[in-house]
Structures are given as C-alpha cells and as structure tokens.
Scaffold this motif. Structure first.
Motif, PDB file in Angstrom:
ATOM      1  N   LEU A 187       0.835  -1.197   0.000  1.00  0.00           N
ATOM      2  CA  LEU A 187       0.000   0.000   0.000  1.00  0.00           C
ATOM      3  C   LEU A 187       0.868   1.243   0.000  1.00  0.00           C
ATOM      4  CD1 LEU A 187      -0.048   1.441   3.087  1.00  0.00           C
ATOM      5  CD2 LEU A 187      -1.306  -0.642   3.599  1.00  0.00           C
ATOM      6  N   GLN A 188       0.267   2.347  -0.398  1.00  0.00           N
ATOM      7  CA  GLN A 188       0.899   3.649  -0.303  1.00  0.00           C
ATOM      8  C   GLN A 188       0.231   4.420   0.835  1.00  0.00           C
ATOM      9  OE1 GLN A 188       3.570   4.668  -2.105  1.00  0.00           O
ATOM     10  NE2 GLN A 188       3.547   2.576  -2.935  1.00  0.00           N
ATOM     11  N   PRO A 189       1.019   5.151   1.636  1.00  0.00           N
ATOM     12  CA  PRO A 189       0.468   5.811   2.827  1.00  0.00           C
ATOM     13  C   PRO A 189      -0.308   7.087   2.504  1.00  0.00           C
ATOM     14  CG  PRO A 189       2.793   6.301   2.635  1.00  0.00           C
ATOM     15  CD  PRO A 189       2.476   5.331   1.534  1.00  0.00           C
ATOM     16  N   ARG A 190      -1.423   6.923   1.799  1.00  0.00           N
ATOM     17  CA  ARG A 190      -2.273   8.074   1.513  1.00  0.00           C
ATOM     18  C   ARG A 190      -3.701   7.597   1.240  1.00  0.00           C
ATOM     19  NH1 ARG A 190       0.803   7.412  -3.203  1.00  0.00           N
ATOM     20  NH2 ARG A 190      -0.457   6.930  -5.052  1.00  0.00           N
ATOM     21  N   ILE A 191      -4.656   8.443   1.573  1.00  0.00           N
ATOM     22  CA  ILE A 191      -6.062   8.110   1.383  1.00  0.00           C
ATOM     23  C   ILE A 191      -6.361   7.928  -0.106  1.00  0.00           C
ATOM     24  CG2 ILE A 191      -8.420   8.975   1.635  1.00  0.00           C
ATOM     25  CD1 ILE A 191      -7.492  10.431   4.170  1.00  0.00           C
ATOM     26  N   GLY A 192      -7.090   6.867  -0.418  1.00  0.00           N
ATOM     27  CA  GLY A 192      -7.480   6.594  -1.786  1.00  0.00           C
ATOM     28  C   GLY A 192      -6.536   5.687  -2.542  1.00  0.00           C
ATOM     29  N   SER A 193      -5.376   5.377  -1.952  1.00  0.00           N
ATOM     30  CA  SER A 193      -4.421   4.522  -2.650  1.00  0.00           C
ATOM     31  C   SER A 193      -4.889   3.064  -2.617  1.00  0.00           C
ATOM     32  CB  SER A 193      -3.030   4.636  -2.036  1.00  0.00           C
ATOM     33  OG  SER A 193      -3.010   4.119  -0.721  1.00  0.00           O
ATOM     34  N   THR A 194      -4.421   2.303  -3.589  1.00  0.00           N
ATOM     35  CA  THR A 194      -4.798   0.896  -3.719  1.00  0.00           C
ATOM     36  C   THR A 194      -4.045   0.040  -2.705  1.00  0.00           C
ATOM     37  OG1 THR A 194      -5.275   1.144  -6.073  1.00  0.00           O
ATOM     38  CG2 THR A 194      -4.814  -1.081  -5.290  1.00  0.00           C
ATOM     39  N   VAL A 195      -4.738  -0.974  -2.183  1.00  0.00           N
ATOM     40  CA  VAL A 195      -4.123  -1.948  -1.285  1.00  0.00           C
ATOM     41  C   VAL A 195      -4.144  -3.309  -1.968  1.00  0.00           C
ATOM     42  CG1 VAL A 195      -4.151  -3.010   0.997  1.00  0.00           C
ATOM     43  CG2 VAL A 195      -4.975  -0.669   0.717  1.00  0.00           C
ATOM     44  N   GLU A 196      -3.005  -3.980  -2.006  1.00  0.00           N
ATOM     45  CA  GLU A 196      -2.902  -5.322  -2.572  1.00  0.00           C
ATOM     46  C   GLU A 196      -2.565  -6.310  -1.463  1.00  0.00           C
ATOM     47  OE1 GLU A 196      -1.266  -4.133  -7.025  1.00  0.00           O
ATOM     48  OE2 GLU A 196       0.137  -4.870  -5.514  1.00  0.00           O
ATOM     49  N   TYR A 197      -3.241  -7.460  -1.479  1.00  0.00           N
ATOM     50  CA  TYR A 197      -3.024  -8.494  -0.468  1.00  0.00           C
ATOM     51  C   TYR A 197      -2.489  -9.757  -1.137  1.00  0.00           C
ATOM     52  CZ  TYR A 197      -6.075  -5.473   2.299  1.00  0.00           C
ATOM     53  OH  TYR A 197      -6.641  -4.401   2.945  1.00  0.00           O
ATOM     54  N   LEU A 198      -1.509 -10.377  -0.473  1.00  0.00           N
ATOM     55  CA  LEU A 198      -0.939 -11.623  -0.954  1.00  0.00           C
ATOM     56  C   LEU A 198      -0.926 -12.631   0.188  1.00  0.00           C
ATOM     57  CD1 LEU A 198       2.190 -10.234  -2.856  1.00  0.00           C
ATOM     58  CD2 LEU A 198       0.085 -11.085  -3.901  1.00  0.00           C
ATOM     59  N   MET A 199      -1.288 -13.884  -0.131  1.00  0.00           N
ATOM     60  CA  MET A 199      -1.183 -14.968   0.840  1.00  0.00           C
ATOM     61  C   MET A 199      -0.421 -16.100   0.172  1.00  0.00           C
ATOM     62  SD  MET A 199      -4.954 -14.834   2.647  1.00  0.00           S
ATOM     63  CE  MET A 199      -4.418 -15.716   4.105  1.00  0.00           C
TER      64      MET A 199
ATOM     65  N   GLY B 193      -6.918 -10.678  -3.075  1.00  0.00           N
ATOM     66  CA  GLY B 193      -7.892  -9.600  -3.090  1.00  0.00           C
ATOM     67  C   GLY B 193      -7.241  -8.236  -2.996  1.00  0.00           C
ATOM     68  N   GLY B 194      -8.092  -7.237  -2.948  1.00  0.00           N
ATOM     69  CA  GLY B 194      -7.597  -5.869  -2.913  1.00  0.00           C
ATOM     70  C   GLY B 194      -8.515  -4.956  -2.146  1.00  0.00           C
ATOM     71  N   GLY B 195      -8.115  -3.690  -2.089  1.00  0.00           N
ATOM     72  CA  GLY B 195      -8.902  -2.694  -1.386  1.00  0.00           C
ATOM     73  C   GLY B 195      -8.294  -1.325  -1.590  1.00  0.00           C
ATOM     74  N   GLU B 196      -8.633  -0.434  -0.672  1.00  0.00           N
ATOM     75  CA  GLU B 196      -8.069   0.907  -0.731  1.00  0.00           C
ATOM     76  C   GLU B 196      -7.910   1.468   0.676  1.00  0.00           C
ATOM     77  OE1 GLU B 196     -10.513   4.208  -2.049  1.00  0.00           O
ATOM     78  OE2 GLU B 196     -12.288   2.918  -1.994  1.00  0.00           O
ATOM     79  N   VAL B 197      -7.087   2.511   0.785  1.00  0.00           N
ATOM     80  CA  VAL B 197      -6.897   3.202   2.055  1.00  0.00           C
ATOM     81  C   VAL B 197      -8.038   4.202   2.233  1.00  0.00           C
ATOM     82  CG1 VAL B 197      -5.401   4.698   3.407  1.00  0.00           C
ATOM     83  CG2 VAL B 197      -4.394   2.935   1.938  1.00  0.00           C
ATOM     84  N   LEU B 198      -8.821   4.040   3.305  1.00  0.00           N
ATOM     85  CA  LEU B 198      -9.946   4.930   3.576  1.00  0.00           C
ATOM     86  C   LEU B 198      -9.556   6.087   4.491  1.00  0.00           C
ATOM     87  CD1 LEU B 198     -12.897   2.433   4.215  1.00  0.00           C
ATOM     88  CD2 LEU B 198     -12.258   3.562   2.079  1.00  0.00           C
ATOM     89  N   GLU B 199      -8.729   5.800   5.486  1.00  0.00           N
ATOM     90  CA  GLU B 199      -8.297   6.825   6.439  1.00  0.00           C
ATOM     91  C   GLU B 199      -6.807   6.650   6.701  1.00  0.00           C
ATOM     92  OE1 GLU B 199     -11.133   7.768   9.824  1.00  0.00           O
ATOM     93  OE2 GLU B 199     -11.911   5.794   9.228  1.00  0.00           O
ATOM     94  N   PHE B 200      -6.113   7.752   6.818  1.00  0.00           N
ATOM     95  CA  PHE B 200      -4.683   7.703   7.127  1.00  0.00           C
ATOM     96  C   PHE B 200      -4.329   8.995   7.855  1.00  0.00           C
ATOM     97  CE2 PHE B 200      -0.125   7.589   6.571  1.00  0.00           C
ATOM     98  CZ  PHE B 200       0.161   6.229   6.611  1.00  0.00           C
TER      99      PHE B 200
END
Length: 274
Positions: free
Chosen positions: A48-60, A66-73
């Motif tokens: 992830l990037q440390p800013r609101i609205g950035s994309t989050v990538e998950y790896l297992m 899956g994925g997501g985004e930063v809502l609050e930082f």
C-alpha cells in the motif's frame, strides 16, 4: 478476552476489539502501517501507499488475495483500509504507559464473527510480540477460543418466525470441524425425509414437526451449520433446547482433533482470519 462487541450498523456486522499496549502510539502506528512490520502479524502480506485513496494489494503464500483501498490515514491516530469489501479500522488513543488500540472489522457474515474475533486475537498477540522485539510464537486456536467468542458475542442464539404452518426456529452456527466430522455427531431420530451425507439431514419427529440440518461451507474453522425446526405451536422451548444441544455438539467437536491449518501468527505470516 475483554471489551469485544458485535453490533449491526447500517445492515452490516461490526466487530470491535480493544487492546491496551505498553508502547507509544508512534511505535504502534509503524507496526500497523509499514508493510514489512504489518506482514509479520497480519493475515496477509500487504502492499500500500500511505495516503487516502491509494490501492491496497493483499498476498497470501505469494498469491493474490484480493484488494482494497486506504480509507483513512491520520498518523499516528487512525488507519482504515478495505479488503474485498470489508473494512478494517484501527484507532490509537492515549493511555497511561502506552496507548489503547481500538480495532473494528465491518463485514456481512455475522455468523463468521467468532472466527474473525479468534483470528484477530491471535494476530494482535503476534503484533505485541513484534512490538516487544520478540519472535512470534502463538499457539493456533484448536477451537476453544473460537467457541468462547460464539458465547461472548451471542452467536449461539436462535431466531423464531411464525408461519401459516406454525412457528419455525432457526440456528446458524460456525463450527470448528469440517462437515465430514460434524456429520458423525448428528442425531439419528425421526423419519428421514432427506439424507445427503455430509450436507443435509431432514426428518419428521414422531410427535410432529420437522427438523433439518444443513452443513455448508463456513469460515476457516470448519463447517457452517444451519438448523431449523418447523411445525411448532410455540418457539420458546425449542429455542432453549436447541441452544443447549448445539452448545453440547460444539463441545463434543472440540474433543475431535482439528485438521491441520494455520490459525496463528508465525514468523513471516499471520492468522487467516477470513
């Protein structure tokens, strides 16, 4: 376990957990938001990037999860991200000798809450070890922690509905063993209408009424049980009786060794709460 609650907000389930930590908010913030530290205790590796609205990538295990985004930082106070539509939020509050971590997890599967709560408990144990500079050494949950959360969060309660054919009661419960194991613990009573091992057992009772057991895919702990009894003149006795019987079933299942799985953090990986 303490201060864990489960509420429904705008139609979604919200699990809230607190953890008092002997570390500054700034230090805990780094464990929450720096991918290298986060990946040591979190259920997945996170990019992830440390800013609101950035994309989050998950790896297992190196595979996309899956994925997501930063809502609050808002360092070092609030961090919130989504994961496949679910919301994970951490808030750090001042406390003597450290800080108070308040975590909330918003999701749709209410009856998966005990699995989430037990998984996050082990993850937070792992995070504390990271903060303490220790190697992560957390025993996986064999089911007892999960079932304590079933009781604590009120997930062993049934519901009742009045129909043209009488009252019907329904229980949905996440279990800690797979359907094949649970099936061997189901009762043999009444006149069988449908039997599809290990998924459905449906029968009529000699005194009237009908009982249906369904075992479906659940969360990481085991099968999901859905039990219904229909044709009742009143739901009260059935609600009490089935709650006790399902509590006893869950306790019996705990004596059955679980299948191998990773429910606890280890060095380089964390519990699969999902």
């Amino acid at each position: 376990m303490a201060n864990e609650t489960l509420r429904t907000i705008e139609g979604r389930s919200v699990l809230r957990m607190e953890r008092r930590l002997r570390h500054s908010a700034e230090k805990v913030w780094r464990a929450l938001t720096e991918p290298e530290q986060l990946g040591r205790w979190f259920p997945a590796s996170v990019n992830l990037q440390p800013r609101i609205g950035s994309t989050v990538e998950y790896l297992m295990d190196g595979e996309p999860a899956g994925g997501g985004e930063v809502l609050e930082f808002d360092p070092p106070r609030v961090f919130a991200i989504t994961w496949n539509g679910e919301v994970l939020r951490w808030e750090l509050l001042p406390a003597d000798g450290g800080c108070l971590l308040v975590m909330s997890h918003t999701f749709d599967d209410r009856f998966g809450a005990a699995s989430f709560a037990s998984g996050w408990t082990l993850c937070l144990d792992g995070m504390e070890m990271v903060l303490d500079g220790k190697s992560i050494d957390v025993e996986p949950d064999t089911g007892s922690l999960h079932d304590r959360f079933v009781e604590l969060l009120g997930l062993n309660q049934g519901s009742a509905e009045q129909t043209p054919d009488g009252w019907s009661v329904r229980f949905e419960r996440q279990l800690t063993r797979p359907a094949e194991v649970v099936w061997s613990h189901l009762p043999s009573e009444g006149t069988v209408i449908e039997r599809s091992e290990p998924k459905v057992l449906d029968y009529e009772l000699s005194g009237g009424g009908r009982v249906r057991w369904e075992l479906t895919q659940g969360t990481g702990h085991g099968a999901r049980l859905i039990l219904t009894q229909s044709g009742l003149s009143s739901p009260d006795e059935a609600l009490t009786t089935w709650r006790h019987r399902l509590d006893e079933l869950a306790a019996d299942l705990l004596s059955t060794p679980p299948a191998q799985r990773n429910d606890g953090p280890s060095e380089g990986g964390a519990a699969d709460t999902r």
